[in-house]
Design an enzyme around this catalytic site. Structure first.
Site, short mmCIF file in Angstrom:
data_model
loop_
_atom_site.label_atom_id
_atom_site.label_comp_id
_atom_site.label_asym_id
_atom_site.label_seq_id
_atom_site.Cartn_x
_atom_site.Cartn_y
_atom_site.Cartn_z
N ARG A 1 -3.74 4.44 0.31
CA ARG A 1 -3.15 3.11 0.14
C ARG A 1 -3.39 2.54 -1.26
NH1 ARG A 1 -3.99 -1.08 5.16
NH2 ARG A 1 -1.94 -2.05 5.10
N PHE B 1 -2.87 5.89 6.20
CA PHE B 1 -3.42 5.28 4.98
C PHE B 1 -3.32 6.20 3.77
CE2 PHE B 1 -6.00 3.61 8.62
CZ PHE B 1 -5.39 2.36 8.68
N GLN C 1 1.96 12.16 8.03
CA GLN C 1 2.89 11.20 7.45
C GLN C 1 4.12 11.93 6.89
OE1 GLN C 1 -0.86 9.07 5.46
NE2 GLN C 1 1.04 8.24 4.65
N ARG D 1 0.31 7.02 -11.15
CA ARG D 1 0.40 5.63 -10.71
C ARG D 1 -0.74 4.81 -11.32
NH1 ARG D 1 3.29 2.35 -7.22
NH2 ARG D 1 4.50 3.99 -6.24
N GLU E 1 -0.67 12.09 4.11
CA GLU E 1 0.56 12.31 3.34
C GLU E 1 0.69 13.80 3.02
OE1 GLU E 1 1.32 9.81 -0.12
OE2 GLU E 1 2.75 11.27 -0.90
N THR F 1 6.80 7.49 -7.48
CA THR F 1 6.94 7.68 -8.93
C THR F 1 7.66 8.99 -9.25
OG1 THR F 1 4.74 8.65 -9.10
CG2 THR F 1 4.91 6.27 -9.41
N PHE G 1 -2.76 4.38 -4.04
CA PHE G 1 -2.40 5.62 -4.74
C PHE G 1 -2.74 5.56 -6.22
CE2 PHE G 1 0.78 9.04 -5.77
CZ PHE G 1 0.52 9.91 -4.73
N GLU H 1 1.14 -1.37 0.80
CA GLU H 1 0.03 -1.21 -0.12
C GLU H 1 -0.36 -2.44 -0.92
OE1 GLU H 1 2.24 2.27 -1.60
OE2 GLU H 1 0.29 3.22 -1.75
N1 LUZ Z 1 2.90 8.99 -2.70
C1 LUZ Z 1 3.59 9.71 -3.58
C2 LUZ Z 1 2.63 7.71 -2.90
O1 LUZ Z 1 3.79 10.90 -3.37
N2 LUZ Z 1 4.06 9.12 -4.68
C3 LUZ Z 1 3.85 7.83 -4.95
O2 LUZ Z 1 4.29 7.33 -5.98
C4 LUZ Z 1 3.09 7.09 -4.04
N3 LUZ Z 1 2.81 5.81 -4.27
C5 LUZ Z 1 2.09 5.15 -3.41
C6 LUZ Z 1 1.63 5.77 -2.27
N4 LUZ Z 1 1.90 7.03 -2.02
MO1 MOS Z 2 0.41 6.54 0.77
S1 MOS Z 2 -1.19 6.19 -0.38
O1 MOS Z 2 0.48 7.89 1.66
O2 MOS Z 2 1.49 5.36 0.74
#
Ligand code: LUZ
Ligand code: MOS
Length: 766
Positions: free
Chosen positions: A336, A222, A191, A304, A226, A434, A338, A707
């Site tokens: 998803r 999902f 991602q 979060r 990331e 965030t 987070f 999400e």
């Molecule tokens: N990923 C991230 C996330 O690095 N920061 C976030 O605030 C976040 N929020 C939701 C999903 N992925």
């Molecule tokens: Mo995310 S939890 O990689 O939006």
């Protein structure tokens, strides 16, 4: 064309990582991973593996040319274990062989001699021993500690939610190809192409420009990709650097399940204080996050969790504290929501418990505490464009809550072995990373001389439909048909320094960048048209449906002709643009600010029928009024909502991630880890697109959708709980998700459950 990939998907022609043509000379990698959850490595014996015909090399930490470090937020995560192993499945060595089969077979010939160290799998135990990933944080509004004294009712409790396996259809993997001068082209199922590029450069000890990352699409992410795609990419890239050969590694499902991180399990304590009129006056919550062996994204996930401690309620006195606890599990990661869903489960548990103690429906408490316009969140931001009440009242009226309730009551009155339960789940989710600096994106647009258009952005298509949305943005801004637009792969040499496709913000951020690029091109083209058509200055010129319009009349000049004209006039047909979300900020000292561009709201009503003999259940309906804003693609958005709802229900009910006390994953295959299948999905999911204005910060006022709907699934837990209580009103039922059929059955028959308790495991056949 409402979904760009539909044709190639159904024909099986869409390209994923493992479908890319393999380059001659490609070698295959496989990881040897730790067979224990915690220990000190005394020795590693891989001579037999190395002697296997077809094995080219075994790579260990000692071979790393740069830093043996892949931690993005905290440098606490070695790529390959060097001195200690910190979780069961931690990569120790990488076998490189001529074929995939040889590499995998050779892995079994490696032996590590490991001195055991104590294993911690429980976050509260880690906390008690002081194993924190980062210092704790506390968010505060008002004075909860004081306000409890003025409450008519104060209720304490505990809530636990389990982890969740991402179970993307496409497992992790990467493929590295050597270019000249030590440069490497990487195909990665990630991602975050830039995160891969950065991490690989760090591990290899080379500048980022030596690493090109390319992503066509993912078979699901999902959140699992990331940050956690980085390691696999670094491993194959390291092998390619050392061997100057292409190296590929696609994890088998069981490797992926064992070695990769999941949603964070949480254990939390709450205290909720209410007045007689059911207003929540004070709320205090402490979150113990099970981070696993290293930080990964855990501090951001924890943040979060704190942001979403109140879900969608206004609570004037709120104190939320979170601890990120280091345990000997694979490092848990983005999933998803987070950390948001975990927080919302706790406040909903607190409300459910209060409702049970006070003998009122939970919805009475939920309803009177819903956020209203201008209400302050505990992080300083105020609710603007608040749709909480709108969604709630719409859902209640549209789906006739009173009638659904009455049907359930009547059913329960005349059925003894089946019981119905229902619950309402309102949600509020903040949109933006965030971390402020992550809220930026880029786009690159080429118009070719025949009028066709190539678009690159930082967005990664993972099945969520972002490419379709990007095509719509480009087609709309340039006023050309969708057929003119091609979405290129996501590539770090075309759009650099990207944020991962995450936080539901991908379409907003990349779409806004793309709009800027397209508007710049349009302005340039309009100027060309003015000259070509000799338009007087006071007359307006615009592009519409592939035609130049002057003063609201179409001219003869078409898009294709205009593009050729611009080219002849040596006007650039390429534009790059960058977007950064304005107006967001957050102060880490005061823990106050305006972290979110906007919020997404919604309300779900969920109904379940419970088979009280078997403990099995069927969700009869999930009825939702959701704040999509001005949805730019209802098919894509409905798909996101439905998928998220089912994934949320899975997390709350079926998906039971089990580690034993030695830290070994027991639910290590799809025979033991159950996700909702076509038989388990709700009989009916009715998602109503509520007419809401959207937000200026949402792309084309179409609100982020990835999400937020997952959290409707939390309502499934409480619907089920209500059904159980309809059968066994006095049963002890801890707030502990997932509520699997086994747990349901034990809750239905508490006396029977007690007889089971003392028996040794394995002897208790039902
Ligand atoms: N990923 C991230 C996330 O690095 N920061 C976030 O605030 C976040 N929020 C939701 C999903 N992925
Ligand atoms: Mo995310 S939890 O990689 O939006």
């Amino acid at each position: 064309m409402s979904f760009v990939d539909a044709n190639t998907h159904v024909r099986g022609e869409s390209l994923y990582l493992d479908d890319l043509p393999v380059v001659t000379g490609t070698l295959y990698a496989c990881v040897y991973s730790s067979p224990v959850a915690h220990g000190r490595i005394r020795s590693l014996d891989y001579t037999e593996a190395l002697d296997t015909p077809g094995v080219v090399r075994v790579i260990t930490a000692a071979d790393i040319t740069g830093e043996n470090q892949i931690g993005g937020i905290v440098p606490d995560e070695p790529l390959l274990a060097a001195e200690t192993v910190d979780f069961w499945g931690m990569p120790i060595a990488l076998v490189i062989a001529e074929t995939d089969e040889i590499a995998r077979a050779a892995v079994h010939k490696i032996k590590a001699d490991i001195d055991p160290l104590p294993v911690i799998t429980d976050p509260r135990e880690a906390y008690a021993q002081g194993h924190l990933i980062v210092p704790s944080r506390t968010f505060r509004l008002g004075e909860a500690e004081v306000a409890f004294a003025d409450c008519d009712f104060v209720i304490d409790g505990r809530a636990d939610s389990g982890g969740q396996e991402h179970l993307y259809l496409e497992t992790h993997g990467a493929y590295a190809i050597p270019l000249e001068n030590g440069h490497i082209k990487l195909y990665s199922s990630t991602q975050g192409p830039t995160a891969v590029q950065r991490t690989v450069a760090r591990v290899l000890g080379v500048p980022m420009h030596q690493i090109e990352v390319d992503v066509t699409r993912l078979g699901g992410g999902f959140g699992g990709k990331e940050d956690q795609a980085n390691g696999w990419a670094a491993l194959v890239a390291l092998a390619t650097l050392l061997l100057r050969r292409p190296v590929k590694y696609i994890l088998h499902r069981m490797e992926d399940l064992r070695m990769s991180g999941k949603r964070h399990p949480y254990s939390s304590d709450f205290r909720i204080g209410l007045t007689k009129d059911l207003k929540i006056k004070a709320y205090q919550v402490t979150f113990y996050q099970n981070a696993g062996a290293s930080a990964d994204l855990s501090p951001a996930v924890m943040e979060r969790t704190l942001f979403h401690a109140n879900n969608t309620y206004f609570i004037p006195n709120l104190t939320a504290t979170a601890y990120s606890c280091r345990t000997n599990l694979p490092s848990n990661t983005a999933f998803r929501g987070f950390g948001g869903p975990q927080a919302m489960f706790v406040i909903e548990s607190a409300i459910a418990k209060a409702a049970e103690v006070l003998g009122v429906p939970a919805s009475d408490i939920q309803r009177v505490n819903l956020l209203q316009e201008g209400d302050e969140f505990h992080y300083g931001q105020r609710a603007e464009g608040c749709e909480a009440l709108h969604c709630w009242t719409d859902a209640v009226a549209r789906f006739n809550l009173a009638q659904l309730r009455q049907e359930a009551d009547e059913f329960n009155a005349c059925n003894s072995l089946y019981k119905k339960g229902l619950a309402i789940m309102p949600i509020c989710f903040g949109i933006s990373f965030t971390k402020k600096w992550m809220n930026q994106a880029g786009a690159l647009v080429h118009i070719y001389t025949d009028g066709s258009v190539g678009v690159s952005t930082g967005a990664v298509e993972m099945g969520q439909g972002v490419n379709m949305k990007m095509m719509q943005v480009a087609a709309q801004c340039l006023s050309v048909s969708l057929e003119r637009i091609k979405l290129e792969t996501t590539n770090t040499t075309r759009v650099a320094n990207t944020s991962p496709s995450a936080a539901s913000a991908t379409s907003d951020l990349n779409g806004k960048a793309l709009q800027l690029a397209c508007h710049a091109l349009t302005e340039r083209l309009v100027a060309v048209a003015r000259i070509r058509l000799g338009v007087r200055e006071e007359q307006s010129v615009r592009l519409q449906n592939e035609q130049v319009w002057v003063a609201d009349q179409p001219t003869e000049l078409t898009w294709s002709q205009l593009i050729w004209e611009a080219y002849q006039q040596r006007v650039s047909l390429t534009e790059q643009a960058h977007y950064a979300t304005p107006a967001i900020h957050f102060d880490l000292v005061t823990e106050k600010g305006h972290p979110f561009a906007y919020h997404v709201y919604g309300t779900a009503i969920i109904g379940v029928t419970l088979d009280c003999l078997r403990g099995t259940y069927v969700f009869d309906y999930v009825n939702v009024s959701h704040d999509f804003g001005k949805s730019m693609n209802t098919l894509v958005d409905r798909g996101q909502a439905e998928g998220a709802i089912v994934q949320g229900i899975g997390w709350m009910t079926l998906e039971d991630l089990q580690y034993n006390t030695a830290g070994k994953l027991l639910s290590n295959a799809l025979s033991t880890y159950k996700i909702p299948d076509i038989y388990a999905v709700p009989k009916e999911i009715d998602v109503h697109f509520l007419d809401t204005p959207g937000s200026d910060y949402a792309i084309m006022r179409s609100k982020a959708v990835g999400e937020p709907p997952l959290m409707y699934g939390i309502g499934a837990y409480f619907a089920l709980r209500n059904a159980i209580r309809a059968y066994a009103p006095n049963t002890e039922l801890p707030f502990s998700a997932p509520l699997t059929p086994e747990k349901v059955l034990l809750a239905l028959y508490p006396e029977f459950a007690r007889t089971l308790a003392p028996q040794p495991a394995g002897k208790t056949t039902a």
